[in-house]
Enzyme design. Structure first.
Site, mmCIF file in Angstrom:
data_model
loop_
_atom_site.group_PDB
_atom_site.id
_atom_site.type_symbol
_atom_site.label_atom_id
_atom_site.label_comp_id
_atom_site.label_asym_id
_atom_site.label_seq_id
_atom_site.Cartn_x
_atom_site.Cartn_y
_atom_site.Cartn_z
ATOM 1 C CD GLU A 120 -9.151 -2.708 -1.444
ATOM 2 O OE1 GLU A 120 -9.361 -2.705 -0.253
ATOM 3 O OE2 GLU A 120 -8.292 -3.693 -1.791
ATOM 4 C CG ASP B 234 -1.779 -1.299 1.413
ATOM 5 O OD1 ASP B 234 -2.105 -1.803 0.453
ATOM 6 O OD2 ASP B 234 -2.130 -1.822 2.550
#
Length: 446
Positions: free
Chosen positions: A203, A13
């Protein structure tokens, strides 16, 4: 090479940010072999813009659970306070603000005088909008943009997207009436012109402003990709433009999350890919990209390069930087020192992009050597430079160091290993789906 951080480090991420003369990466923190996404701690790594191989770990920068060295940085606790997908921006006051999602809880904002932290808790988000907005008010996986006019925007969501304006004076108060839902559609029936599944929101929001255009990097419902959409305004509407990288092309895919950054005039996409035969142990990777004059970003392939232009085939290559794994093979970490490609079966392909073999070579052959661990079977490893088979290496039951002569090649080449066995007939059924060997490292020698 990829991964660009030490191979024992798992930072998925990744949000890359340039502050001053360094590139900083903020991300989640995975553990090898874990059955959970992420951890209770966030870490920060940085490198000087002048040498992207000199990464430095700044240690733990924020905690949601006490550990042997630190107390918790939040004043509320529960059984599950895992930290997901942070972002860090510099506010109009010059301080650095960290935005984090804490699982199943209202997220928080922390502050530091330095980009590397450590960060101290400032506040939970403050707002009067209904709790069901922004995924129960949790602001999942926040990405933040401080615009040129000093206004601040937060983007977030899981299976549906949200954005809102943040009070730039305190950096945690959501401005009334500013929340917009579905700024990128999540279903094909919603308005906005997003008709294909590959464009629909899942997302991983990450906003950037590039040459006056607002970019939203995100993970679409086709979850192994990082897609992007653009707008003339920070609040949209956003138009889907395509995808940048897909970590599931000829590789065990999984979720993806990352963003783009310009370093010394070169654009990069930061992303992650999977190890340990799961979707939980994720290591950060990076690829060079190009942003064309019309604002589009051509898709790039996954490579083993990282920040390098090419790898040196005459230096020992660790097997776990493979960017192609076709079949059932996967990368695993056995301990802090040992990583290998394991579970290798008949028909599997293991690949590395790209090596520079240099200019014309006076001999017609060179040597290849690999360190392996045998699994009680005999097999062959066919060695390819691009589509050309340049040699075959036999691997015996006990593995070990194996060598063979291969055709000398020149130039920039991808290297692939294609695995086969000589077992056939009814006896071959015993070896059809059996692990044949483990690949640890290899080298070419002139």
């Amino acid at each position: 090479m990829n991964p660009y951080l030490p191979r024992w480090e798992y930072i998925p991420d990744g949000e890359p940010r340039v502050f001053g003369d360094r590139i900083y990466v903020y991300g989640s923190h995975d553990k090898a072999g874990s059955d959970n996404f992420c951890d209770f701690v966030l870490k920060c790594w940085s490198a000087p813009l002048t040498d992207l191989t000199k990464w430095v770990c700044h240690g733990d920068i924020f905690h949601t659970k006490a550990d042997r060295d630190h107390p918790s940085d939040i004043d509320w606790n529960g059984d599950n306070t895992l930290l997901f997908a942070p972002d860090v921006v510099q506010g109009i006051d010059g301080k650095y603000y960290l935005y984090a999602y804490i699982v199943n809880a209202r997220g928080c904002v922390a502050v530091s005088d330095r980009p590397e932290g450590p960060f101290r808790l400032l506040s939970k988000y403050k707002y009067t909008i209904p709790e069901e907005v922004c995924c129960n008010g949790w602001f999942i996986d926040p990405g933040v943009l401080v615009d040129d006019d000093g206004r601040t925007y937060i983007y977030c969501g899981f299976e549906r997207s949200f954005l809102a304006e943040v009070n730039s004076e305190n950096m945690y108060e959501i401005i009334d009436g500013s929340c917009i839902e579905h700024f990128i559609p999540c279903t094909e029936t919603e308005e906005g012109g997003f008709a294909e599944e590959e464009s629909l929101f899942y997302e991983a929001c990450s906003p950037r402003k590039i040459n006056g255009t607002y970019y939203m990097i995100y993970s679409p419902k086709r979850g192994s990709r990082l897609a992007y959409a653009t707008s003339d305004s920070p609040t949209g509407p956003f138009t889907y433009r395509g995808y940048i990288v897909d970590n599931g092309v000829d590789y065990p895919g999984g979720n993806n999350h990352g963003s783009v950054v310009c370093i010394n005039g070169q654009w990069y996409i930061f992303y992650h890919r999977m190890t340990n035969g799961t979707i939980m142990s994720r290591r950060g990777c990076v690829e060079k990209i190009e942003i064309l004059p019309d604002g589009t970003i051509p898709p790039v392939e996954m490579t083993s390069l990282g920040f390098e232009d090419s790898l040196d085939p005459y230096e020992i290559t660790p097997a776990d930087i493979a960017c192609v794994l076709k079949g059932k093979a996967f990368i695993t970490e056995k301990n802090a020192f040992d990583r290998a490609v394991i579970n290798i079966r008949d028909g599997d392909v293991i690949g590395y992009k790209y090596f520079d073999f240099g200019e014309d070579y006076s001999s017609r052959t060179m040597e290849f050597a690999a360190k392996t661990k045998g699994m009680g079977c005999d097999c062959k490893m066919h060695i390819f430079a691009d589509d050309e088979e340049i040699g075959v290496c036999r691997i015996g039951q006990d593995g070990g160091i194996v060598k063979t002569a291969v055709k000398a090649v020149t130039g920039r080449r991808a290297v692939y290993f294609k695995i086969s066995t000589d077992y056939s007939g009814w006896t071959g059924e015993y070896f059809k789906d059996r692990s044949l060997f483990e690949l640890i490292e290899f080298v070419f020698m002139k």
